[in-house]
Scaffold this motif. Sequence first.
Motif, PDB file in Angstrom:
ATOM      1  N   ARG A  63      78.858  53.884  37.970  1.00  0.00           N
ATOM      2  CA  ARG A  63      77.434  54.356  38.083  1.00  0.00           C
ATOM      3  C   ARG A  63      76.719  54.248  37.240  1.00  0.00           C
ATOM      4  O   ARG A  63      77.335  54.466  35.801  1.00  0.00           O
ATOM      5  N   ILE A  64      75.620  54.353  37.130  1.00  0.00           N
ATOM      6  CA  ILE A  64      74.230  54.678  35.592  1.00  0.00           C
ATOM      7  C   ILE A  64      74.385  55.661  34.830  1.00  0.00           C
ATOM      8  O   ILE A  64      74.745  54.872  33.605  1.00  0.00           O
ATOM      9  N   ASN A  65      75.475  56.746  35.009  1.00  0.00           N
ATOM     10  CA  ASN A  65      75.398  57.927  34.088  1.00  0.00           C
ATOM     11  C   ASN A  65      76.388  57.113  32.770  1.00  0.00           C
ATOM     12  O   ASN A  65      76.849  57.054  31.979  1.00  0.00           O
ATOM     13  N   LYS A  66      77.687  56.449  33.233  1.00  0.00           N
ATOM     14  CA  LYS A  66      78.697  55.815  33.392  1.00  0.00           C
ATOM     15  C   LYS A  66      78.403  54.743  32.323  1.00  0.00           C
ATOM     16  O   LYS A  66      78.734  54.476  31.016  1.00  0.00           O
ATOM     17  N   TYR A  67      77.311  54.089  33.208  1.00  0.00           N
ATOM     18  CA  TYR A  67      77.116  53.080  32.261  1.00  0.00           C
ATOM     19  C   TYR A  67      76.509  53.068  31.130  1.00  0.00           C
ATOM     20  O   TYR A  67      76.551  52.353  30.233  1.00  0.00           O
TER      21      TYR A  67
ATOM     22  N   GLY B 166      62.681  60.304  35.472  1.00  0.00           N
ATOM     23  CA  GLY B 166      62.359  59.002  35.552  1.00  0.00           C
ATOM     24  C   GLY B 166      62.401  58.287  34.466  1.00  0.00           C
ATOM     25  O   GLY B 166      61.293  57.377  34.253  1.00  0.00           O
ATOM     26  N   ARG B 167      63.042  58.451  33.583  1.00  0.00           N
ATOM     27  CA  ARG B 167      63.067  58.137  32.244  1.00  0.00           C
ATOM     28  C   ARG B 167      64.047  56.193  32.258  1.00  0.00           C
ATOM     29  O   ARG B 167      63.748  55.693  30.903  1.00  0.00           O
ATOM     30  N   ILE B 168      64.753  56.732  33.315  1.00  0.00           N
ATOM     31  CA  ILE B 168      65.246  55.537  33.449  1.00  0.00           C
ATOM     32  C   ILE B 168      64.643  53.794  34.775  1.00  0.00           C
ATOM     33  O   ILE B 168      64.794  54.431  35.619  1.00  0.00           O
TER      34      ILE B 168
ATOM     35  N   GLY C  49      73.429  58.308  40.847  1.00  0.00           N
ATOM     36  CA  GLY C  49      74.879  57.674  41.404  1.00  0.00           C
ATOM     37  C   GLY C  49      74.486  56.338  41.783  1.00  0.00           C
ATOM     38  O   GLY C  49      75.709  55.637  42.462  1.00  0.00           O
ATOM     39  N   GLN C  50      73.699  56.168  41.598  1.00  0.00           N
ATOM     40  CA  GLN C  50      72.917  54.309  41.777  1.00  0.00           C
ATOM     41  C   GLN C  50      73.663  53.425  40.665  1.00  0.00           C
ATOM     42  O   GLN C  50      74.206  54.161  39.816  1.00  0.00           O
ATOM     43  N   LYS C  51      74.611  51.830  40.468  1.00  0.00           N
ATOM     44  CA  LYS C  51      75.422  51.714  40.866  1.00  0.00           C
ATOM     45  C   LYS C  51      74.941  50.040  39.998  1.00  0.00           C
ATOM     46  O   LYS C  51      74.216  49.669  41.108  1.00  0.00           O
ATOM     47  N   ILE C  52      75.717  50.088  39.055  1.00  0.00           N
ATOM     48  CA  ILE C  52      75.301  48.525  38.401  1.00  0.00           C
ATOM     49  C   ILE C  52      76.181  47.677  38.693  1.00  0.00           C
ATOM     50  O   ILE C  52      76.415  47.839  38.019  1.00  0.00           O
TER      51      ILE C  52
ATOM     52  N   ARG D 222      69.351  44.508  35.252  1.00  0.00           N
ATOM     53  CA  ARG D 222      68.632  44.657  34.128  1.00  0.00           C
ATOM     54  C   ARG D 222      68.197  46.162  34.004  1.00  0.00           C
ATOM     55  O   ARG D 222      67.297  46.906  34.722  1.00  0.00           O
ATOM     56  N   VAL D 223      68.707  46.904  32.933  1.00  0.00           N
ATOM     57  CA  VAL D 223      68.815  48.578  33.159  1.00  0.00           C
ATOM     58  C   VAL D 223      67.568  48.707  31.287  1.00  0.00           C
ATOM     59  O   VAL D 223      68.107  47.437  30.403  1.00  0.00           O
ATOM     60  N   MET D 224      67.089  50.015  31.977  1.00  0.00           N
ATOM     61  CA  MET D 224      65.355  49.955  30.672  1.00  0.00           C
ATOM     62  C   MET D 224      65.400  51.582  30.693  1.00  0.00           C
ATOM     63  O   MET D 224      65.889  52.122  31.642  1.00  0.00           O
ATOM     64  N   VAL D 225      65.525  52.578  29.622  1.00  0.00           N
ATOM     65  CA  VAL D 225      66.197  53.362  29.267  1.00  0.00           C
ATOM     66  C   VAL D 225      64.002  54.068  28.446  1.00  0.00           C
ATOM     67  O   VAL D 225      64.228  53.135  27.030  1.00  0.00           O
ATOM     68  N   ASP D 226      63.373  54.288  29.007  1.00  0.00           N
ATOM     69  CA  ASP D 226      62.151  54.846  28.147  1.00  0.00           C
ATOM     70  C   ASP D 226      61.401  53.069  27.914  1.00  0.00           C
ATOM     71  O   ASP D 226      60.664  53.221  26.919  1.00  0.00           O
ATOM     72  N   GLY D 227      61.548  52.268  28.724  1.00  0.00           N
ATOM     73  CA  GLY D 227      60.525  50.956  28.689  1.00  0.00           C
ATOM     74  C   GLY D 227      61.764  49.992  27.906  1.00  0.00           C
ATOM     75  O   GLY D 227      61.247  49.206  26.927  1.00  0.00           O
TER      76      GLY D 227
END
Length: 272
Positions: A6-10, A29-31, A41-44, A49-54
């Motif tokens: 899950r994205i939060n655990k990632y 909407g920062r991710i 709940g989305q899985k990685i 490619r994951v980005m936070v604040d760009g």
Amino acid sequence: MAEGIRINKYLSEAGICSRRAADEYILKGRITINGKPAEMGQKIEANDRVMVDGKPVRKREETVILAYNKPLGLTCTASHDDPDNIFDHIKYPIRLQYVGRLDKDSQGLLLLTNDGDLSNSIQKSVNNHEKEYRVRVNKPITDEFLTQMAAGVPILDTVTKKCRLYKIDNYSFKIIITQGLNRQIRRMCEYFGYKVVNLKRLRVINIRLGNLRPGEYRHLTKEEETELRRLVERKEEVKTKREEAQPDNKNEQNVVGNKRYVSWKRETESKN
């Protein structure tokens, strides 16, 4: 990461933020994941490619937990503006965070890790994780002092949880607490007219300072880490079951502490 996480655990395991904060980031909407706004709940998957604040997020390859003997005079802060910050002195190659600060004028065991979930769980006072200290004060210790300290002391608009004390000699004792209030032990001693001359943390849950010299650190053994995680997870499970059974009493400890403090304050004022 064959099945994805899950994205939060990632993000937590990457050292970006806690799981709860990650959920808030998603709602704001920062991710983004592969250029699209992340969903709760989305899985990685491995190639996402994951980005936070760009800014791109890189998955941390391994978990690090250090036992560090913090010397006197160093500050628990990540700010490089403070020349006495612990991280500039440790010079560890990856970003870490301290688990439960020690004051500048205190020394001893400090856990450092890049595991945000573990750090948060250890520091939650509701989980009642034990921390052991050796304390030296400025005048002879009495049995009354030890008894009253163990029963709870009114500080910071609350009353401390019950704790255990063991006399070492006329001026020194060991204390085991399950809270982490600001300068808690010093304030408790001051309430009874004692001044702390030296304060040294010896243990956090199952991790002991041992023979580490001031300024030295070591990696936890596999056995230590396994037991630490087992104890932390067990406390989390007990807390969750308690909250489910009594959903309206999540702040019970604080309420009880505040009531005890108010009662003590009224009694004191009436005597004056």
